[in-house]
Design an enzyme around this catalytic site. Structure first.
Site, PDB file in Angstrom:
ATOM      1  N   THR A 123      72.095  92.820  47.226  1.00  0.00           N
ATOM      2  CA  THR A 123      70.846  92.129  47.570  1.00  0.00           C
ATOM      3  C   THR A 123      71.102  90.796  48.275  1.00  0.00           C
ATOM      4  O   THR A 123      72.155  90.161  48.064  1.00  0.00           O
ATOM      5  CB  THR A 123      70.029  91.873  46.277  1.00  0.00           C
ATOM      6  OG1 THR A 123      68.982  90.949  46.558  1.00  0.00           O
ATOM      7  CG2 THR A 123      70.888  91.264  45.164  1.00  0.00           C
ATOM      8  N   ASP A 124      70.130  90.342  49.046  1.00  0.00           N
ATOM      9  CA  ASP A 124      70.237  89.021  49.694  1.00  0.00           C
ATOM     10  C   ASP A 124      70.227  87.896  48.662  1.00  0.00           C
ATOM     11  O   ASP A 124      70.627  86.770  48.962  1.00  0.00           O
ATOM     12  CB  ASP A 124      69.106  88.818  50.728  1.00  0.00           C
ATOM     13  CG  ASP A 124      67.694  88.833  50.133  1.00  0.00           C
ATOM     14  OD1 ASP A 124      67.544  89.101  48.920  1.00  0.00           O
ATOM     15  OD2 ASP A 124      66.736  88.582  50.883  1.00  0.00           O
ATOM     16  N   GLU A 125      69.789  88.214  47.432  1.00  0.00           N
ATOM     17  CA  GLU A 125      69.693  87.157  46.414  1.00  0.00           C
ATOM     18  C   GLU A 125      71.054  86.613  46.003  1.00  0.00           C
ATOM     19  O   GLU A 125      71.137  85.539  45.408  1.00  0.00           O
ATOM     20  CB  GLU A 125      68.953  87.667  45.164  1.00  0.00           C
ATOM     21  CG  GLU A 125      67.511  87.962  45.452  1.00  0.00           C
ATOM     22  CD  GLU A 125      66.646  88.013  44.211  1.00  0.00           C
ATOM     23  OE1 GLU A 125      67.016  87.430  43.183  1.00  0.00           O
ATOM     24  OE2 GLU A 125      65.587  88.650  44.291  1.00  0.00           O
ATOM     25  N   TYR A 148      69.952  87.910  37.063  1.00  0.00           N
ATOM     26  CA  TYR A 148      69.952  89.126  37.896  1.00  0.00           C
ATOM     27  C   TYR A 148      70.882  88.950  39.099  1.00  0.00           C
ATOM     28  O   TYR A 148      71.808  89.752  39.307  1.00  0.00           O
ATOM     29  CB  TYR A 148      68.530  89.449  38.380  1.00  0.00           C
ATOM     30  CG  TYR A 148      68.516  90.391  39.572  1.00  0.00           C
ATOM     31  CD1 TYR A 148      68.888  91.729  39.426  1.00  0.00           C
ATOM     32  CD2 TYR A 148      68.152  89.941  40.854  1.00  0.00           C
ATOM     33  CE1 TYR A 148      68.903  92.594  40.521  1.00  0.00           C
ATOM     34  CE2 TYR A 148      68.162  90.802  41.941  1.00  0.00           C
ATOM     35  CZ  TYR A 148      68.534  92.120  41.774  1.00  0.00           C
ATOM     36  OH  TYR A 148      68.555  92.968  42.857  1.00  0.00           O
ATOM     37  N   LYS A 152      74.517  90.746  40.092  1.00  0.00           N
ATOM     38  CA  LYS A 152      74.738  91.495  41.341  1.00  0.00           C
ATOM     39  C   LYS A 152      75.924  90.895  42.123  1.00  0.00           C
ATOM     40  O   LYS A 152      76.721  91.617  42.713  1.00  0.00           O
ATOM     41  CB  LYS A 152      73.481  91.473  42.216  1.00  0.00           C
ATOM     42  CG  LYS A 152      72.267  92.197  41.643  1.00  0.00           C
ATOM     43  CD  LYS A 152      72.456  93.693  41.490  1.00  0.00           C
ATOM     44  CE  LYS A 152      72.433  94.452  42.797  1.00  0.00           C
ATOM     45  NZ  LYS A 152      72.454  95.921  42.584  1.00  0.00           N
TER      46      LYS A 152
HETATM   47  P1  NAD Z   1      64.225  99.983  40.405  1.00  0.00           P
HETATM   48  O1  NAD Z   1      64.213  99.057  39.235  1.00  0.00           O
HETATM   49  O2  NAD Z   1      62.961 100.498  40.964  1.00  0.00           O
HETATM   50  O3  NAD Z   1      65.122 101.262  40.052  1.00  0.00           O
HETATM   51  C1  NAD Z   1      66.333 101.180  39.344  1.00  0.00           C
HETATM   52  C2  NAD Z   1      66.723 102.585  38.915  1.00  0.00           C
HETATM   53  O4  NAD Z   1      67.983 102.511  38.241  1.00  0.00           O
HETATM   54  C3  NAD Z   1      65.736 103.230  37.929  1.00  0.00           C
HETATM   55  O5  NAD Z   1      65.500 104.577  38.282  1.00  0.00           O
HETATM   56  C4  NAD Z   1      66.457 103.139  36.588  1.00  0.00           C
HETATM   57  O6  NAD Z   1      66.102 104.178  35.685  1.00  0.00           O
HETATM   58  C5  NAD Z   1      67.894 103.240  37.020  1.00  0.00           C
HETATM   59  N1  NAD Z   1      68.821 102.639  36.060  1.00  0.00           N
HETATM   60  C6  NAD Z   1      68.721 101.406  35.484  1.00  0.00           C
HETATM   61  N2  NAD Z   1      69.749 101.218  34.636  1.00  0.00           N
HETATM   62  C7  NAD Z   1      70.522 102.345  34.684  1.00  0.00           C
HETATM   63  C8  NAD Z   1      71.724 102.737  34.052  1.00  0.00           C
HETATM   64  N3  NAD Z   1      72.352 101.953  33.161  1.00  0.00           N
HETATM   65  N4  NAD Z   1      72.249 103.959  34.358  1.00  0.00           N
HETATM   66  C9  NAD Z   1      71.609 104.776  35.249  1.00  0.00           C
HETATM   67  N5  NAD Z   1      70.465 104.460  35.842  1.00  0.00           N
HETATM   68  C10 NAD Z   1      69.932 103.255  35.591  1.00  0.00           C
HETATM   69  O7  NAD Z   1      65.083  99.223  41.508  1.00  0.00           O
HETATM   70  P2  NAD Z   1      64.937  99.217  43.093  1.00  0.00           P
HETATM   71  O8  NAD Z   1      63.974  98.177  43.489  1.00  0.00           O
HETATM   72  O9  NAD Z   1      64.798 100.605  43.568  1.00  0.00           O
HETATM   73  O10 NAD Z   1      66.389  98.667  43.481  1.00  0.00           O
HETATM   74  C11 NAD Z   1      67.473  99.561  43.676  1.00  0.00           C
HETATM   75  C12 NAD Z   1      68.718  98.764  44.011  1.00  0.00           C
HETATM   76  O11 NAD Z   1      68.479  97.985  45.169  1.00  0.00           O
HETATM   77  C13 NAD Z   1      69.134  97.782  42.921  1.00  0.00           C
HETATM   78  O12 NAD Z   1      70.538  97.810  42.829  1.00  0.00           O
HETATM   79  C14 NAD Z   1      68.651  96.433  43.412  1.00  0.00           C
HETATM   80  O13 NAD Z   1      69.487  95.405  42.949  1.00  0.00           O
HETATM   81  C15 NAD Z   1      68.780  96.616  44.915  1.00  0.00           C
HETATM   82  N6  NAD Z   1      67.841  95.825  45.740  1.00  0.00           N
HETATM   83  C16 NAD Z   1      66.508  95.901  45.548  1.00  0.00           C
HETATM   84  C17 NAD Z   1      65.647  95.196  46.378  1.00  0.00           C
HETATM   85  C18 NAD Z   1      64.155  95.240  46.218  1.00  0.00           C
HETATM   86  O14 NAD Z   1      63.458  94.507  46.920  1.00  0.00           O
HETATM   87  N7  NAD Z   1      63.608  96.091  45.364  1.00  0.00           N
HETATM   88  C19 NAD Z   1      66.167  94.393  47.409  1.00  0.00           C
HETATM   89  C20 NAD Z   1      67.556  94.326  47.566  1.00  0.00           C
HETATM   90  C21 NAD Z   1      68.374  95.061  46.741  1.00  0.00           C
HETATM   91  O1  TDX Z   2      53.716  87.693  39.651  1.00  0.00           O
HETATM   92  C1  TDX Z   2      54.445  87.233  40.558  1.00  0.00           C
HETATM   93  N1  TDX Z   2      54.041  86.126  41.247  1.00  0.00           N
HETATM   94  C2  TDX Z   2      54.782  85.568  42.246  1.00  0.00           C
HETATM   95  O2  TDX Z   2      54.372  84.559  42.839  1.00  0.00           O
HETATM   96  C3  TDX Z   2      55.700  87.857  40.919  1.00  0.00           C
HETATM   97  C4  TDX Z   2      56.186  89.074  40.185  1.00  0.00           C
HETATM   98  C5  TDX Z   2      56.436  87.277  41.929  1.00  0.00           C
HETATM   99  N2  TDX Z   2      55.994  86.162  42.559  1.00  0.00           N
HETATM  100  C6  TDX Z   2      56.837  85.591  43.640  1.00  0.00           C
HETATM  101  C7  TDX Z   2      58.273  85.330  43.240  1.00  0.00           C
HETATM  102  C8  TDX Z   2      59.017  85.524  44.543  1.00  0.00           C
HETATM  103  O3  TDX Z   2      59.001  84.328  45.288  1.00  0.00           O
HETATM  104  O4  TDX Z   2      56.902  86.556  44.686  1.00  0.00           O
HETATM  105  C9  TDX Z   2      58.207  86.585  45.270  1.00  0.00           C
HETATM  106  C10 TDX Z   2      58.769  87.990  45.127  1.00  0.00           C
HETATM  107  O5  TDX Z   2      58.998  88.224  43.748  1.00  0.00           O
HETATM  108  P1  TDX Z   2      59.658  89.586  43.205  1.00  0.00           P
HETATM  109  O6  TDX Z   2      58.854  90.751  43.677  1.00  0.00           O
HETATM  110  O7  TDX Z   2      59.889  89.430  41.748  1.00  0.00           O
HETATM  111  O8  TDX Z   2      61.015  89.650  44.050  1.00  0.00           O
HETATM  112  P2  TDX Z   2      62.282  88.663  44.115  1.00  0.00           P
HETATM  113  O9  TDX Z   2      62.373  87.789  42.940  1.00  0.00           O
HETATM  114  O10 TDX Z   2      62.262  88.037  45.478  1.00  0.00           O
HETATM  115  O11 TDX Z   2      63.454  89.773  44.035  1.00  0.00           O
HETATM  116  C11 TDX Z   2      63.336  90.998  44.770  1.00  0.00           C
HETATM  117  O12 TDX Z   2      64.067  90.954  45.955  1.00  0.00           O
HETATM  118  C12 TDX Z   2      65.445  91.097  45.899  1.00  0.00           C
HETATM  119  C13 TDX Z   2      63.727  92.215  43.942  1.00  0.00           C
HETATM  120  O13 TDX Z   2      63.008  92.223  42.735  1.00  0.00           O
HETATM  121  C14 TDX Z   2      65.190  92.267  43.700  1.00  0.00           C
HETATM  122  O14 TDX Z   2      65.548  93.464  43.008  1.00  0.00           O
HETATM  123  C15 TDX Z   2      65.899  92.220  44.997  1.00  0.00           C
HETATM  124  O15 TDX Z   2      67.275  92.134  44.801  1.00  0.00           O
END
Ligand code: NAD
Ligand code: TDX
Length: 331
Positions: A123-125, A148, A152
């Site tokens: 992730t970019d985080e 988190y 990562k």
């Molecule tokens: P999500 O939370 O929707 O899905 C995570 C999945 O992993 C779920 O299906 C869960 O059951 C499974 N999981 C969790 N723990 C597990 C374990 N111990 N063993 C097997 N399965 C397990 O997450 P997402 O938003 O789809 O993110 C997927 C990946 O992308 C993550 O690695 C996250 O860090 C990365 N990512 C997400 C975002 C975003 O904006 N959502 C951005 C950048 C990177």
């Molecule tokens: O209720 C809320 N109110 C609010 O203002 C929530 C849930 C979030 N926010 C803000 C926090 C952040 O500035 O919105 C922005 C986005 O929040 P999230 O959806 O929680 O995302 P973020 O914290 O940016 O992280 C996400 O991007 C990178 C994903 O959850 C991560 O899994 C990914 O790695």
């Protein structure tokens, strides 16, 4: 190609599985997912009977079952993670277990079982908060803020160590904030869309001016596919949405699409350690052929429409585990 996708029942992983099966007929996918609160097999309903797809319910921390199941596969793409920053602030331990130890476990499986390639979905985080005017490249230092993102970042360093020490073929993909259908409604966009549909308040953290870079989930899947086929071993690739917006802008856009009043926005206490801004460059992945296809305008409209038309998908979630969690931590 035979691909093990871990965490394939979650938001991005499920889109990736559907994308690959459609784009590359004949590829085989094994989905290994523990089905935590975030895993949802409904996300994969349309391909569940596809002969090229199979599923094993397992924790990536458990080596034995996974070792047996993945025999004959070429590559592991690891999406499995605890992924919500707010949860990592309230309950960090499981983030260390899954995101760090789970990654280690998968790397060990690749090393000892001769899996040819490993792709870590990061992730970019991991770069932490960017100052205004600053943009991170793949060379920028890791500076995570939350449990988190720290977990990562730790996983990324482990992956790189397996490249250097064991000459394993690896890639790391760091994308910006994804959005789209099937995202668990605790994340910003689906929470705000579903709350607005229900005429509930939209809890905007702090001054609402934190900046996120929004990437449509299918563009991320296409980027990961590009890295899978064209990535140079040992390299990290950023995938950016190149659509940086303040949270308040997104909140207002959602309300506009749904024809709801801006009075639904409620400023609430800020998230501890809240990163002000994310900004990454994706020039490197562009050089191996990736281009974004969906604008924020189109992607956001499509996403809002999907939640409006698929209430049965999120209403169940919002009245079950999610509600329990919300009541414990926020009420
Ligand atoms: P999500 O939370 O929707 O899905 C995570 C999945 O992993 C779920 O299906 C869960 O059951 C499974 N999981 C969790 N723990 C597990 C374990 N111990 N063993 C097997 N399965 C397990 O997450 P997402 O938003 O789809 O993110 C997927 C990946 O992308 C993550 O690695 C996250 O860090 C990365 N990512 C997400 C975002 C975003 O904006 N959502 C951005 C950048 C990177
Ligand atoms: O209720 C809320 N109110 C609010 O203002 C929530 C849930 C979030 N926010 C803000 C926090 C952040 O500035 O919105 C922005 C986005 O929040 P999230 O959806 O929680 O995302 P973020 O914290 O940016 O992280 C996400 O991007 C990178 C994903 O959850 C991560 O899994 C990914 O790695």
């Amino acid at each position: 190609m035979k691909i093990v996708v871990t965490g394939g029942a979650g938001f991005i992983g499920s889109h990736f599985i559907k994308y690959i099966l459609k784009k590359h007929p004949g590829y085989k996918i094994l989905n290994v997912d523990k089905l935590t609160y975030a895993g949802n097999l409904e996300n994969l309903e349309e391909i569940k009977d596809n002969p090229d797809y199979s599923f094993v319910k397992e924790d990536i921390c458990n080596r034995k079952t996974i070792e047996n199941a993945i025999s004959g596969y070429d590559v592991i793409v690891n999406f499995a993670a605890e992924s919500h920053v707010d949860r990592s602030i309230n309950e960090p331990e499981v983030f260390l277990k899954t995101d760090v130890f789970g990654t280690f476990n998968l790397l060990e499986i690749c090393r000892t079982r001769g899996i040819k390639k490993y792709i870590q979905i990061s992730t970019d985080e991991v770069y932490g908060s960017a100052d205004y005017g600053e943009t991170f490249t793949e060379e920028s230092r890791l500076n995570p803020s939350s449990p988190y993102s720290a977990s990562k970042a730790a996983a990324d360093l482990l992956v790189l160590s397996y490249y250097k020490t064991y000459k394993m073929s690896i890639n790391i993909v760091r994308s910006s904030n994804n959005y789209g259908p099937n995202q668990y409604p605790e994340k910003f966009i689906p929470l705000f869309v579903t709350n607005a549909i229900e005429d509930k308040k939209l809890p905007l953290y702090g001054d609402g001016r934190n900046v996120r870079d929004w990437l449509f989930v299918m563009d991320n899947c296409a980027g990961i596919d590009t890295v899978l086929h064209k990535g140079v071993s040992g390299e990290i690739y950023n995938i950016a949405g190149e659509s940086e917006r303040e949270n308040i802008f997104i909140a207002k856009k959602i309300l506009k699409y749904l024809g709801k009043s801006e009075e639904l926005i409620q400023f609430v206490n800020d998230r501890p350690g809240h990163d002000r801004r994310y900004s990454i460059s994706c020039e490197k992945i562009k050089r191996i052929g990736w281009r974004q296809k969906t604008s924020l305008e189109d992607g956001l409209r499509l996403t809002v429409e999907w939640y409006r038309d698929n209430r049965q998908w999120w209403e169940k979630i919002k009245s079950g585990e999610f509600l329990k969690y919300y009541k414990t931590h926020y009420k």
